[in-house]
Motif scaffolding. Structure first.
Motif, short mmCIF file in Angstrom:
data_model
loop_
_atom_site.label_atom_id
_atom_site.label_comp_id
_atom_site.label_asym_id
_atom_site.label_seq_id
_atom_site.Cartn_x
_atom_site.Cartn_y
_atom_site.Cartn_z
N ALA A 1 0.85 -1.19 0.00
CA ALA A 1 0.00 0.00 0.00
C ALA A 1 0.89 1.24 0.00
O ALA A 1 0.93 2.00 0.97
N ALA A 2 1.62 1.42 -1.08
CA ALA A 2 2.59 2.52 -1.17
C ALA A 2 1.90 3.86 -0.98
O ALA A 2 0.87 4.12 -1.60
N PHE A 3 2.47 4.71 -0.14
CA PHE A 3 1.84 5.99 0.14
C PHE A 3 1.83 6.91 -1.08
O PHE A 3 1.04 7.85 -1.14
N TYR A 4 2.68 6.63 -2.07
CA TYR A 4 2.73 7.46 -3.27
C TYR A 4 1.87 6.90 -4.40
O TYR A 4 1.80 7.47 -5.49
N ASP A 5 1.19 5.78 -4.16
CA ASP A 5 0.40 5.11 -5.18
C ASP A 5 -1.08 5.43 -4.99
O ASP A 5 -1.65 5.17 -3.93
N SER A 6 -1.71 6.00 -6.01
CA SER A 6 -3.13 6.36 -5.92
C SER A 6 -4.05 5.31 -6.52
O SER A 6 -5.25 5.52 -6.63
N LYS A 7 -3.50 4.13 -6.88
CA LYS A 7 -4.30 3.14 -7.60
C LYS A 7 -4.67 1.91 -6.77
O LYS A 7 -5.67 1.26 -7.05
N TYR A 8 -3.85 1.56 -5.77
CA TYR A 8 -4.16 0.35 -5.01
C TYR A 8 -5.41 0.57 -4.16
O TYR A 8 -5.78 1.70 -3.82
N GLU A 9 -6.08 -0.49 -3.81
CA GLU A 9 -7.18 -0.45 -2.85
C GLU A 9 -7.11 -1.69 -1.98
O GLU A 9 -6.62 -2.74 -2.42
N MET A 10 -7.61 -1.58 -0.77
CA MET A 10 -7.60 -2.72 0.15
C MET A 10 -8.96 -2.86 0.81
O MET A 10 -9.59 -1.87 1.18
#
Length: 434
Positions: free
Chosen positions: A146-155
């Motif tokens: 869950a990279a803090f710079y990534d706006s694409k992941y979701e959990m």
């Protein structure tokens, strides 16, 4: 060179984590084909940025976990949020947090999810940790980047999920996405002391003052420190534990081919609280005074990012960097005397590691941390100045040379050797509450 100098100045003011934020964001933008964000903190002269952009650029690592709710998901699950579980990150605090999460998941008979924020978690590293500590998970483990710079992941998040956070910044990010009563903050240092008085310290202190989350504090010494500092919320909502040092990992190694005694220095120049440069001064002085006679001793600098250095007379120490846990334990078992400095109230792990492995170790006093003999009489506490530390090393050499005293101190250590005992009551308490 001008840009490098700007980066250097930014690092001196804001710290390495802020620089990493920028690097990660640029990498993310480059991968997605976008131009660098306007809120780049190392901006060209004249570039405009709004307040929201400025704050996002400076505190990107605090960005919320990107979650969505599974309303019909009733299964309980333990989630641990940390920066990294890289092989070089598993010493001390991160390893402790993973052990706690694993034992809690087993007690509740639920699955475990490891959420990392700065690099992808490798299952092998976690498996090696469990194998080393002889822990077998009852249920599956999942890994989420869950990279803090990534706006694409979701959990996905269920209403019975429990989140264990491992720093003030992972706690801040989790609080933005998860109900506070589902968060347990594993606190292993007065993290305010990572920073000068400024925005980072202010934000950290706000998290430490949160009255709605639970705290698990590493050592009673640190718990008492927070209570004395006026953190009534930690006194109300906090519990403490003492770390464990299993005797099948931490023990003296017998080397019939050993010619010289070994002196250990915990060397982390990029972690200011470890007082790397004072430590170098101390070692230089004990070498000059022949307290550490280089005909009889070898010096080991153990840590990371260690520069090449020579001591009096041109002596080059042995440098050991980024050891995995097994190799670290093997080295500890061969050490005779150590120096490990920590300019904070926590005793830190290396002095305890060394004492658990049969070595004598010198460390410094701090407010509330004046005597660690309850852990081991082979831990010698010194006032924090050059000559007091030199004198303590001289005393340490005397204890090493008095083998019967050294061995007796080791046999009578007060250190726990079983994580199930160290964490047992606390885990049962959380299992009953949650």
């Amino acid at each position: 060179m001008d840009r490098l100098y700007k980066i250097y100045c930014y690092w001196r003011i804001h710290g390495y984590r802020a620089v990493l934020n920028i690097v990660f964001r640029k990498l993310s933008n480059n991968r997605s084909g976008h131009a660098p964000l306007a809120q780049d903190a190392i901006a060209e002269n004249g570039r405009s940025e709004n307040v929201a952009g400025k704050l996002e650029a400076r505190f990107q690592s605090l960005s919320a976990l990107r979650t969505y709710t599974l309303p019909d998901f009733d299964m309980r699950r333990i989630n641990i949020v940390t920066d990294s579980i890289g092989a070089g990150s598993l010493f001390g605090g991160v390893g402790t947090a993973l052990i706690f999460a694993s034992l809690l998941a087993n007690e509740l008979n639920v699955g475990l999810r490891i959420i990392t924020r700065t690099e992808r978690g490798l299952a092998k590293n976690f498996e090696n940790l469990l194998k080393l500590y002889k822990i077998e998970l009852k249920n599956e483990v999942q890994f989420l980047f869950a990279a803090f710079y990534d706006s694409k992941y979701e959990m996905d998040v269920g209403r019975n999920d429990i989140f264990l956070t491992t720093s003030w910044w992972t706690t801040a990010a989790t609080l933005l996405s998860v109900p506070s009563d589902k968060i347990i903050y594993i606190l292993q240092e007065d993290e305010r002391m990572f920073y000068p008085y400024g925005d980072d310290r202010y934000k950290c202190e706000n998290i430490l003052n949160n009255s709605d989350i639970r705290f698990v504090i590493n050592t009673k010494l640190l718990y008492d420190h927070f209570v004395q500092e006026g953190f009534d919320n930690i006194e109300r909502n906090g519990d403490w534990f003492e770390p464990a040092f299993p005797s099948y990992i931490y023990y003296p190694r017998i080397d019939s081919n050993k010619v010289k005694k070994k002196f250990f220095f915990y060397a982390r120049p990029n972690n200011p609280r470890n007082l790397f440069y004072l430590g170098l001064q101390v070692i230089e002085r004990v070498v000059q005074l022949n307290i550490i006679d280089l005909r009889e001793w070898d010096i080991y600098l153990v840590g990371k990012d260690i520069p090449i250095v020579t001591f009096d007379g041109g002596y080059s120490p042995v440098r050991k960097e980024n050891l995995n846990w097994s190799d670290y334990a093997e080295l500890l078992g061969s050490i005779d005397l150590g120096l490990s400095l920590m300019y904070t109230p926590h005793p830190s792990y290396p002095p305890l590691d060394l004492a658990a492995s049969g070595a004598v170790v010198v460390t410094n006093r701090h407010k509330g941390k004046s005597d660690l003999s309850e852990y081991s009489k082979n831990i010698l506490c010194s006032d924090l100045n050059l000559m007091s530390l030199v004198d303590s090393i001289k005393n340490g050499v005397s204890v090493v040379e008095d083998k019967s005293t050294c061995d007796n101190n080791f046999k009578n250590n007060g250190l726990s050797s079983d994580w199930n005992i160290s964490l047992g009551k606390l885990i049962l308490k959380f299992a009953e509450e949650k």
